[in-house]
Motif scaffolding. Structure first.
Motif, PDB file in Angstrom:
ATOM      1  N   GLY A  54       1.006  -1.315   0.055  1.00 41.48           N
ATOM      2  CA  GLY A  54       0.155   0.097   0.067  1.00 41.48           C
ATOM      3  C   GLY A  54       0.917   1.281   0.110  1.00 41.48           C
ATOM      4  O   GLY A  54       1.948   1.239   0.440  1.00 41.48           O
ATOM      5  N   PHE A  55       0.236   2.326  -0.381  1.00 43.86           N
ATOM      6  CA  PHE A  55       0.940   3.692  -0.540  1.00 43.86           C
ATOM      7  C   PHE A  55       0.921   4.338   0.990  1.00 43.86           C
ATOM      8  O   PHE A  55       0.237   4.065   1.891  1.00 43.86           O
ATOM      9  CB  PHE A  55       0.553   4.525  -1.420  1.00 43.86           C
ATOM     10  N   ILE A  56       2.440   4.718   1.251  1.00 43.50           N
ATOM     11  CA  ILE A  56       2.605   5.358   2.719  1.00 43.50           C
ATOM     12  C   ILE A  56       3.291   6.656   2.603  1.00 43.50           C
ATOM     13  O   ILE A  56       4.329   6.763   1.619  1.00 43.50           O
ATOM     14  CB  ILE A  56       3.369   4.389   3.325  1.00 43.50           C
ATOM     15  N   THR A  57       3.023   7.576   3.100  1.00 40.45           N
ATOM     16  CA  THR A  57       3.621   8.707   3.200  1.00 40.45           C
ATOM     17  C   THR A  57       3.662   9.502   4.944  1.00 40.45           C
ATOM     18  O   THR A  57       2.627   9.242   5.366  1.00 40.45           O
ATOM     19  CB  THR A  57       3.278   9.940   2.141  1.00 40.45           C
ATOM     20  N   ILE A  58       4.657  10.174   5.095  1.00 38.71           N
ATOM     21  CA  ILE A  58       4.865  10.789   6.459  1.00 38.71           C
ATOM     22  C   ILE A  58       4.672  12.307   6.223  1.00 38.71           C
ATOM     23  O   ILE A  58       5.759  12.728   5.583  1.00 38.71           O
ATOM     24  CB  ILE A  58       5.814  10.254   7.258  1.00 38.71           C
ATOM     25  N   LEU A  59       3.771  13.151   6.910  1.00 41.21           N
ATOM     26  CA  LEU A  59       3.877  14.359   6.763  1.00 41.21           C
ATOM     27  C   LEU A  59       4.439  15.152   8.118  1.00 41.21           C
ATOM     28  O   LEU A  59       3.758  14.612   9.239  1.00 41.21           O
ATOM     29  CB  LEU A  59       2.824  15.092   6.183  1.00 41.21           C
ATOM     30  N   SER A  60       4.967  16.139   8.291  1.00 40.69           N
ATOM     31  CA  SER A  60       5.286  16.727   9.535  1.00 40.69           C
ATOM     32  C   SER A  60       4.872  18.207   9.391  1.00 40.69           C
ATOM     33  O   SER A  60       4.764  18.716   8.400  1.00 40.69           O
ATOM     34  CB  SER A  60       6.849  16.634   9.877  1.00 40.69           C
ATOM     35  N   SER A  61       4.835  18.823  10.658  1.00 42.18           N
ATOM     36  CA  SER A  61       4.389  20.059  11.097  1.00 42.18           C
ATOM     37  C   SER A  61       3.004  20.475  10.459  1.00 42.18           C
ATOM     38  O   SER A  61       2.209  19.907   9.639  1.00 42.18           O
ATOM     39  CB  SER A  61       5.251  21.208  10.351  1.00 42.18           C
ATOM     40  N   PRO A  62       2.512  21.577  10.968  1.00 39.18           N
ATOM     41  CA  PRO A  62       1.150  21.934  10.536  1.00 39.18           C
ATOM     42  C   PRO A  62       1.129  22.271   9.026  1.00 39.18           C
ATOM     43  O   PRO A  62      -0.030  22.350   8.332  1.00 39.18           O
ATOM     44  CB  PRO A  62       0.838  23.416  11.316  1.00 39.18           C
ATOM     45  N   GLY A  92       2.787  15.533  13.237  1.00 40.66           N
ATOM     46  CA  GLY A  92       2.850  15.133  12.147  1.00 40.66           C
ATOM     47  C   GLY A  92       1.478  14.327  11.629  1.00 40.66           C
ATOM     48  O   GLY A  92       0.832  13.828  12.493  1.00 40.66           O
ATOM     49  N   ILE A  93       1.507  13.751  10.385  1.00 44.34           N
ATOM     50  CA  ILE A  93       0.339  12.661  10.107  1.00 44.34           C
ATOM     51  C   ILE A  93       1.048  11.672   9.047  1.00 44.34           C
ATOM     52  O   ILE A  93       1.813  11.734   8.469  1.00 44.34           O
ATOM     53  CB  ILE A  93      -0.828  13.589   9.198  1.00 44.34           C
ATOM     54  N   PHE A  94       0.614  10.197   9.532  1.00 48.60           N
ATOM     55  CA  PHE A  94       0.945   9.325   9.170  1.00 48.60           C
ATOM     56  C   PHE A  94      -0.230   8.927   7.849  1.00 48.60           C
ATOM     57  O   PHE A  94      -1.195   8.604   8.273  1.00 48.60           O
ATOM     58  CB  PHE A  94       1.183   7.791   9.968  1.00 48.60           C
ATOM     59  N   VAL A  95       0.038   8.893   6.814  1.00 49.69           N
ATOM     60  CA  VAL A  95      -0.807   8.379   5.716  1.00 49.69           C
ATOM     61  C   VAL A  95      -0.592   7.124   5.005  1.00 49.69           C
ATOM     62  O   VAL A  95       0.553   6.662   4.677  1.00 49.69           O
ATOM     63  CB  VAL A  95      -0.727   9.565   4.601  1.00 49.69           C
ATOM     64  N   GLU A  96      -1.496   6.352   5.086  1.00 46.34           N
ATOM     65  CA  GLU A  96      -1.463   4.863   4.321  1.00 46.34           C
ATOM     66  C   GLU A  96      -3.004   4.292   3.726  1.00 46.34           C
ATOM     67  O   GLU A  96      -3.612   4.751   4.324  1.00 46.34           O
ATOM     68  CB  GLU A  96      -1.222   3.961   5.557  1.00 46.34           C
ATOM     69  N   GLY A  97      -2.611   4.065   2.568  1.00 50.28           N
ATOM     70  CA  GLY A  97      -3.698   3.420   1.894  1.00 50.28           C
ATOM     71  C   GLY A  97      -3.593   2.575   0.947  1.00 50.28           C
ATOM     72  O   GLY A  97      -2.357   2.089   0.547  1.00 50.28           O
ATOM     73  N   HIS A  98      -4.626   2.240  -0.022  1.00 50.28           N
ATOM     74  CA  HIS A  98      -4.270   1.257  -1.329  1.00 50.28           C
ATOM     75  C   HIS A  98      -5.340   1.853  -2.369  1.00 50.28           C
ATOM     76  O   HIS A  98      -6.304   2.425  -2.112  1.00 50.28           O
ATOM     77  CB  HIS A  98      -5.273  -0.036  -0.811  1.00 50.28           C
TER      78      HIS A  98
END
Length: 388
Positions: A44-52, A140-146
């Protein structure tokens, strides 16, 4: 440290051992690297975002495969995807970062522009999970999906197919009824004999032509063996045709049936199998044994055979001999005679023509070939009229 004159006399160096802290930092770094490698290989796709501002810290191979390789690391999500501004994704990220509550989405349509300028539409299942530090603050925000586009397209195609099937089923009963009615009309109104036999040779169904041509009602036929109505000399041929039909072919057959009034009728058949399965033959009764059916279509060819027999007599008369095979042509018709191509085996059939066709008896008795020809013409006209 200084002495009494103020000059530097030495140094005081307090020390703290941080070995465990260094090792712990190294372990955390190694764990983070190992986790990133696992994320990189995730299906699955994964990305990590930080800060507002939602700055990209990580994007795995699946993410780059779906959205393209856009040099994500260190860039704001709004700068990377300006075309998503009116689709609600940025406001959802802001909401998760502010509230600290995860967001789960299923079957969401996303439309974005690729780097080559083309537009693409995908359907995604994904989760926005807030990332917290040691103080439980969101960092931050952890984003995971398909990407579930193909599955949704297949499901949509299936729904469309099911809708067509339901529509077809709504009219299927009516179509079946109409086709059955057409078949039954053809069966009931056909001037030719039609029947269904099982491979035991038992009548299972007959049409109305049986009554008109052979005099039997359906009740007199159903449940009885076909050879009960076929003269004995033709039993073997009848069984052979049934065996051929059971093997998958469509044989033709000429055999003789006994009319209810006792007369003999020639019947021409075409047989077809109801199921392609070869029967076992019970030789003791000369009947094939098996469950499926043989369907037959036929026509009464007796009149043609009688006409042919009389025409043969006309030809003999026209040649002028007074004797045929040693017998006076004006006398009784011999048991068999030949015109060089076919043999008429039963002169009684010719005699029976008297009751079937007007003018037949003069044909048989005529001594003068001119009388025979006139009688033959009368017979032919009568046969044409009755056959029509």
């Amino acid at each position: 440290m200084r002495d009494e004159s103020g000059a530097v006399a030495g140094f005081f160096c307090p020390c703290i051992e941080i070995t465990e802290q260094v090792f712990a930092d190294r372990r955390r770094a190694a764990d983070a690297e190992r986790q990133r490698r696992l994320f990189e290989q995730a299906p699955g796709f994964i990305t990590i975002l930080s800060s507002p501002e939602h700055v990209f810290e990580f994007a795995n191979a699946a993410y780059r495969r779906i959205f393209g390789d856009r040099d994500y690391i260190g860039r704001h999500v709004r700068d990377v995807f300006p075309d998503l501004g009116d689709q609600g994704f940025f406001s959802l990220l802001d909401q998760v970062y502010t509230t600290g509550e995860r967001y789960i989405a299923r079957g969401v349509l996303i439309r974005f522009q690729r780097e080559d300028g083309s537009w693409d539409e995908r359907i995604l299942d994904f989760i926005y999970e807030p990332v917290r530090d040691e103080t439980n603050q969101v960092t931050g925000i952890f984003v995971e999906g398909h990407d579930v586009t193909e599955g949704h397209r297949a499901a949509a195609a299936l729904r469309e197919s099911e809708a067509r099937l339901r529509e077809l089923n709504d009219t299927l009963e009516q179509q079946v009824a109409e086709r059955t009615a057409d078949r039954d009309r053809m069966w009931d109104t056909s001037p030719d004999l039609m029947l269904v036999l099982d491979f035991n040779g038992i009548f299972r169904r007959v049409n109305r032509a049986w009554t008109k041509i052979l005099g039997y009602t359906p009740d007199e036929l159903i449940g009885r063996h076909v050879n009960d109505f076929v003269i004995e000399e033709d039993h073997a041929a009848t069984v052979g045709a049934s065996e051929a039909a059971a093997a998958g072919s469509m044989p033709t057959l000429h055999n003789r049936y006994r009319h209810k009034d006792g007369s003999v009728r020639w019947i021409s058949w075409v047989a077809a199998p109801g199921e392609r399965r070869r029967p076992r033959l019970d030789r003791s009764r000369a009947r094939p044994r098996s469950a499926p059916a043989v369907r037959r279509w036929s026509s009464d060819v007796r009149r043609r055979k009688l006409t042919y027999a009389c025409s043969t007599k006309f030809a003999l008369c026209s040649r002028g001999p007074s004797r045929v095979n040693g017998v006076d042509a004006a006398g009784p018709v011999p048991h068999s005679f030949s015109d060089g191509q076919r043999t008429i085996r039963d002169h009684h059939e010719l005699r029976q023509a008297q009751g079937e066709l007007p003018g037949a008896l003069p044909c048989l008795r005529s001594r003068d070939h001119r009388d025979a020809l006139r009688a033959g013409q009368s017979l032919s006209d009568a046969a044409d009229h009755q056959g029509g």
